[in-house]
Design a protein around this motif. Sequence first.
Motif, PDB file in Angstrom:
ATOM      1  N   HIS A 189      21.619   0.440 -12.718  1.00 45.83           N
ATOM      2  CA  HIS A 189      21.821  -0.813 -11.971  1.00 45.83           C
ATOM      3  C   HIS A 189      21.795  -2.012 -12.900  1.00 45.83           C
ATOM      4  O   HIS A 189      22.625  -2.923 -12.782  1.00 45.83           O
ATOM      5  CB  HIS A 189      20.739  -0.952 -10.898  1.00 45.83           C
ATOM      6  CG  HIS A 189      20.747  -2.281 -10.205  1.00 45.83           C
ATOM      7  ND1 HIS A 189      21.765  -2.688  -9.381  1.00 45.83           N
ATOM      8  CD2 HIS A 189      19.854  -3.311 -10.244  1.00 45.83           C
ATOM      9  CE1 HIS A 189      21.507  -3.902  -8.924  1.00 45.83           C
ATOM     10  NE2 HIS A 189      20.362  -4.299  -9.437  1.00 45.83           N
ATOM     11  N   ASN A 190      20.852  -2.020 -13.843  1.00 42.61           N
ATOM     12  CA  ASN A 190      20.751  -3.143 -14.781  1.00 42.61           C
ATOM     13  C   ASN A 190      21.984  -3.252 -15.665  1.00 42.61           C
ATOM     14  O   ASN A 190      22.378  -4.346 -16.067  1.00 42.61           O
ATOM     15  CB  ASN A 190      19.500  -2.997 -15.645  1.00 42.61           C
ATOM     16  CG  ASN A 190      18.218  -3.142 -14.845  1.00 42.61           C
ATOM     17  OD1 ASN A 190      18.207  -3.757 -13.784  1.00 42.61           O
ATOM     18  ND2 ASN A 190      17.132  -2.577 -15.339  1.00 42.61           N
ATOM     19  N   GLU A 195      25.620   0.263  -8.113  1.00 46.85           N
ATOM     20  CA  GLU A 195      25.562  -0.873  -7.208  1.00 46.85           C
ATOM     21  C   GLU A 195      24.169  -1.012  -6.596  1.00 46.85           C
ATOM     22  O   GLU A 195      23.418  -0.034  -6.484  1.00 46.85           O
ATOM     23  CB  GLU A 195      26.593  -0.722  -6.082  1.00 46.85           C
ATOM     24  CG  GLU A 195      28.039  -0.725  -6.559  1.00 46.85           C
ATOM     25  CD  GLU A 195      28.460  -2.076  -7.131  1.00 46.85           C
ATOM     26  OE1 GLU A 195      27.871  -3.094  -6.724  1.00 46.85           O
ATOM     27  OE2 GLU A 195      29.356  -2.098  -7.985  1.00 46.85           O
ATOM     28  N   LYS A 196      23.826  -2.243  -6.194  1.00 50.81           N
ATOM     29  CA  LYS A 196      22.513  -2.506  -5.632  1.00 50.81           C
ATOM     30  C   LYS A 196      22.258  -1.651  -4.393  1.00 50.81           C
ATOM     31  O   LYS A 196      21.161  -1.106  -4.215  1.00 50.81           O
ATOM     32  CB  LYS A 196      22.386  -3.989  -5.275  1.00 50.81           C
ATOM     33  CG  LYS A 196      21.053  -4.367  -4.635  1.00 50.81           C
ATOM     34  CD  LYS A 196      20.998  -5.849  -4.316  1.00 50.81           C
ATOM     35  CE  LYS A 196      19.657  -6.211  -3.691  1.00 50.81           C
ATOM     36  NZ  LYS A 196      19.399  -5.512  -2.426  1.00 50.81           N
ATOM     37  N   LEU A 202      19.065   5.343  -3.101  1.00 52.36           N
ATOM     38  CA  LEU A 202      18.528   6.433  -3.912  1.00 52.36           C
ATOM     39  C   LEU A 202      17.030   6.280  -4.140  1.00 52.36           C
ATOM     40  O   LEU A 202      16.258   7.235  -3.991  1.00 52.36           O
ATOM     41  CB  LEU A 202      19.271   6.493  -5.249  1.00 52.36           C
ATOM     42  CG  LEU A 202      20.751   6.885  -5.180  1.00 52.36           C
ATOM     43  CD1 LEU A 202      21.432   6.679  -6.510  1.00 52.36           C
ATOM     44  CD2 LEU A 202      20.888   8.336  -4.730  1.00 52.36           C
ATOM     45  N   LEU A 203      16.600   5.060  -4.489  1.00 53.83           N
ATOM     46  CA  LEU A 203      15.170   4.844  -4.718  1.00 53.83           C
ATOM     47  C   LEU A 203      14.394   4.937  -3.413  1.00 53.83           C
ATOM     48  O   LEU A 203      13.234   5.378  -3.403  1.00 53.83           O
ATOM     49  CB  LEU A 203      14.947   3.475  -5.369  1.00 53.83           C
ATOM     50  CG  LEU A 203      15.505   3.310  -6.789  1.00 53.83           C
ATOM     51  CD1 LEU A 203      15.152   1.928  -7.336  1.00 53.83           C
ATOM     52  CD2 LEU A 203      14.965   4.389  -7.717  1.00 53.83           C
TER      53      LEU A 203
END
Length: 437
Positions: A189-190, A195-196, A202-203
């Motif tokens: 992501h970073n 994508e956000k 996922l998290l």
Amino acid sequence: METTIDTINWGATWGTAGAIVFLLFLSAFFSGSETALTAASRAKLRSQADKGSAGAERALQVTEDNERLIGSVLLGNNIVNILSASLATALFTMLFGEGGVAIATLVMTALVLVFAEVLPKTYAITNPERASSLVAPIIAVVIRVFSPVVSAVRAFVRVVLSMVGVDTDPDGNIMSAREEITGAITLGHNEGSVEKEDRDRLLGALDLADRFVEEIMLHRSGIEMINVASAPSDILDQCLHSRHTRLPVFRDEPENVIGMVHSKDLLRAVDKLVRTEGGGIEAMEKLDVTDVMMEPYFIPETTTLDDQMRQFLRRHTHFALVVDEYGALQGLITLEDILEEIVGEITDEFDHPEEPVLEAEADGTYLIEGNMTIRDLNRATEWGLPDDEANTVAGLVIHEAQTIPTTGQVFSFHGFRFEVAAREANRITQLRIRQLG
């Protein structure tokens, strides 16, 4: 005779040069193998092994003991590097005399750096799974040959480290598979490759085992309930006007939940009363909600979301009442609540209109509801407010302030400025938050 001596010397020279080239090739092999086997994704190797790749299967076996792998590769690499440097020194000394030592140092440094380090490692890091599958069979033999020496070195290293107070655990993993996945998702992501929304989903799925139902449940103050003593017509009206299909039923006081009514079960009961012979709208008064309600399903507030989702699926139900250690009602949770922690807000035609997107004011301040969860705020703003001691933003302010603040009070902690914008009774209903610095 002189010509014969010169010929023999040149033959030895070319033989030494050939040996140096061969040793540089071995050095490149060891360097590239180390990089490939340590950089290769075990998940990708497992996928290739499942498809029948013998090289990938051998690479998985080789990388099971990273300490022995690295020790064997480093031992082989050091042997060939030292031997090639010694031969180069002897060769250039024979050709150029005492100045050959400096020449050998410069030449071997350039050759080792380019052809035995940078080039093989660049290829290995670019194609780690392919490279590791190719070199694994040979490295397995190297490990077997060097195993006695490596084991002795490992034992000596542990003794030295223990003398300085460092304990080593060769069987322990530095990072768990879950931490590696989490780190990879966050890094992706970073770097912009994830994508956000994908990161949050996922998290969110990975976090279910570490989060508890009390963190996302609907508090008892917001639960819509049916009073068993209400008139049948009132119960029917309440169910018709409710946006929920399942409603808890209580007797005497809301704490005393005796069942749960599904709107479809209530509709079937009404249909049976009205349509049967001798029925009619007046038969509605015979409706007894206790005949159609189901047994309530209670769960402790310390249940993890992962366990509760499994229980919902096993019991074929979507609705549970949450109680504390004393059996007192604390709230309710549904399967939809848990799924929303993964996929985001789920709405249908009966839900309230979607709330406006959280937007910052000109000075970077956000006006939020006090009951907004810290997790949702962090997701929306990319902040990192801690949620260990409180679930909601208002709860975090109360925890840090060690009191219930009054309207207008301002606090600064965790790198943020919190201003109490509104309060009702003992509840903080609105807050203004701005990141400091």
